[in-house]
Design a protein around this motif. Sequence first.
Motif, PDB file in Angstrom:
ATOM      1  N   VAL A 130     -29.039  93.844  38.382  1.00  0.00           N
ATOM      2  CA  VAL A 130     -28.125  93.300  37.367  1.00  0.00           C
ATOM      3  C   VAL A 130     -28.902  92.848  36.136  1.00  0.00           C
ATOM      4  O   VAL A 130     -28.472  93.076  34.999  1.00  0.00           O
ATOM      5  N   LEU A 131     -30.053  92.210  36.352  1.00  0.00           N
ATOM      6  CA  LEU A 131     -30.861  91.755  35.223  1.00  0.00           C
ATOM      7  C   LEU A 131     -31.311  92.933  34.359  1.00  0.00           C
ATOM      8  O   LEU A 131     -31.222  92.889  33.127  1.00  0.00           O
ATOM      9  N   VAL A 132     -31.784  93.997  35.004  1.00  0.00           N
ATOM     10  CA  VAL A 132     -32.218  95.178  34.256  1.00  0.00           C
ATOM     11  C   VAL A 132     -31.037  95.809  33.515  1.00  0.00           C
ATOM     12  O   VAL A 132     -31.146  96.169  32.334  1.00  0.00           O
ATOM     13  N   ALA A 133     -29.908  95.927  34.210  1.00  0.00           N
ATOM     14  CA  ALA A 133     -28.727  96.515  33.575  1.00  0.00           C
ATOM     15  C   ALA A 133     -28.243  95.662  32.410  1.00  0.00           C
ATOM     16  O   ALA A 133     -27.797  96.187  31.376  1.00  0.00           O
ATOM     17  N   TYR A 134     -28.349  94.345  32.543  1.00  0.00           N
ATOM     18  CA  TYR A 134     -27.918  93.460  31.463  1.00  0.00           C
ATOM     19  C   TYR A 134     -28.864  93.552  30.272  1.00  0.00           C
ATOM     20  O   TYR A 134     -28.426  93.642  29.118  1.00  0.00           O
ATOM     21  N   LYS A 135     -30.171  93.527  30.529  1.00  0.00           N
ATOM     22  CA  LYS A 135     -31.145  93.561  29.443  1.00  0.00           C
ATOM     23  C   LYS A 135     -31.140  94.894  28.703  1.00  0.00           C
ATOM     24  O   LYS A 135     -31.416  94.941  27.506  1.00  0.00           O
ATOM     25  N   THR A 136     -30.820  95.978  29.416  1.00  0.00           N
ATOM     26  CA  THR A 136     -30.750  97.289  28.767  1.00  0.00           C
ATOM     27  C   THR A 136     -29.360  97.584  28.225  1.00  0.00           C
ATOM     28  O   THR A 136     -29.117  98.678  27.719  1.00  0.00           O
ATOM     29  N   ARG A 137     -28.460  96.632  28.362  1.00  0.00           N
ATOM     30  CA  ARG A 137     -27.092  96.719  27.852  1.00  0.00           C
ATOM     31  C   ARG A 137     -26.265  97.800  28.544  1.00  0.00           C
ATOM     32  O   ARG A 137     -25.288  98.293  27.983  1.00  0.00           O
ATOM     33  N   LEU A 138     -26.662  98.153  29.774  1.00  0.00           N
ATOM     34  CA  LEU A 138     -25.783  98.985  30.581  1.00  0.00           C
ATOM     35  C   LEU A 138     -24.535  98.197  30.975  1.00  0.00           C
ATOM     36  O   LEU A 138     -23.465  98.761  31.198  1.00  0.00           O
ATOM     37  N   ILE A 139     -24.713  96.889  31.107  1.00  0.00           N
ATOM     38  CA  ILE A 139     -23.592  95.975  31.315  1.00  0.00           C
ATOM     39  C   ILE A 139     -23.371  95.218  30.016  1.00  0.00           C
ATOM     40  O   ILE A 139     -24.284  94.553  29.513  1.00  0.00           O
ATOM     41  N   ARG A 140     -22.195  95.326  29.465  1.00  0.00           N
ATOM     42  CA  ARG A 140     -21.852  94.628  28.222  1.00  0.00           C
ATOM     43  C   ARG A 140     -20.833  93.539  28.534  1.00  0.00           C
ATOM     44  O   ARG A 140     -19.700  93.832  28.926  1.00  0.00           O
TER      45      ARG A 140
END
Length: 288
Positions: free
Chosen positions: A172-182
């Motif tokens: 989740v942290l990686v997805a959030y930092k790469t903006r895969l999760i907005r």
Amino acid sequence: MRSSNPVFSRRFRGNNGYAGFNAAPQAGTAAQGGNPYAQPANPYATDPRQGAAQGGPDLQQGYPQAPATTGRMTMDDVVMRTGMTLGTVILAAVAGWALNVPVGIGYGAALVAMLLGLAQSMFLRKPVPAVILAYAAFEGLFLGVVSKAFNHYAQGAPVQAVLGTMLVSVGVLVAYKTRLIRVDRRFVRFVTAAVIGFVLLMMANLLFAVIGGGDGLGLRTGWLGVLVGIAGVLIGAAVLALDFKQVEDGIQYGAPREESWFAAFGLTVSLVWIYIQMLQLIGVLNED
């Protein structure tokens, strides 16, 4: 700022909107839309009338006044407080496991933890470290008891659940930092509805189990139990993304340092949620 976990908090509604710090967007962001929770003013900025009276820039004339850097939340504050709360959870869990605490006392501890979490999130205007740490202690005691119970019929389940929780958190942290999760308003509304629906469904399952015996609606056994477990983990992951957004906004827009306790509280609740869902999912997968 409130705890990010919608099970315990009102964080999804600020003074004038959704989750986050209702802060003004920074200059230079596209269409002034860098902060999806942006409202007309930063609640952590000083009163514009005070700034004008002291000879400073007048916010009403469009000159933003940056908050003072002293006494503001930093990443170090969040990490330290989160370490304290998670450390308390772990120590209490180890004690609950090692001391063979009865299951009844474990569930009583869970009830006390829930009440403390509700008190901190919904009734106390400011974070109270003693309440948050007490929540962590009682929650940890419950986790130690329930983890040992799962380990009896699914050997190694607690270790697998811990590893799964860590992997989900990093993902989740990686997805959030790469903006895969907005994390925007639509995301907040979706997660809020999902959490409320999931909790109500689990309460209904528990009620039918108490009345009719067995597993109630069968939501924790068989293929349906697997689907419910996966859904629970995904919901926990989504809530964790909201935690990361809250921390990011708090640091960026100058939240008071004491708000780091709310951030730690929210992160702890989310991680506990994911761990419990992981534990139950592994238990279902290990059924004969």
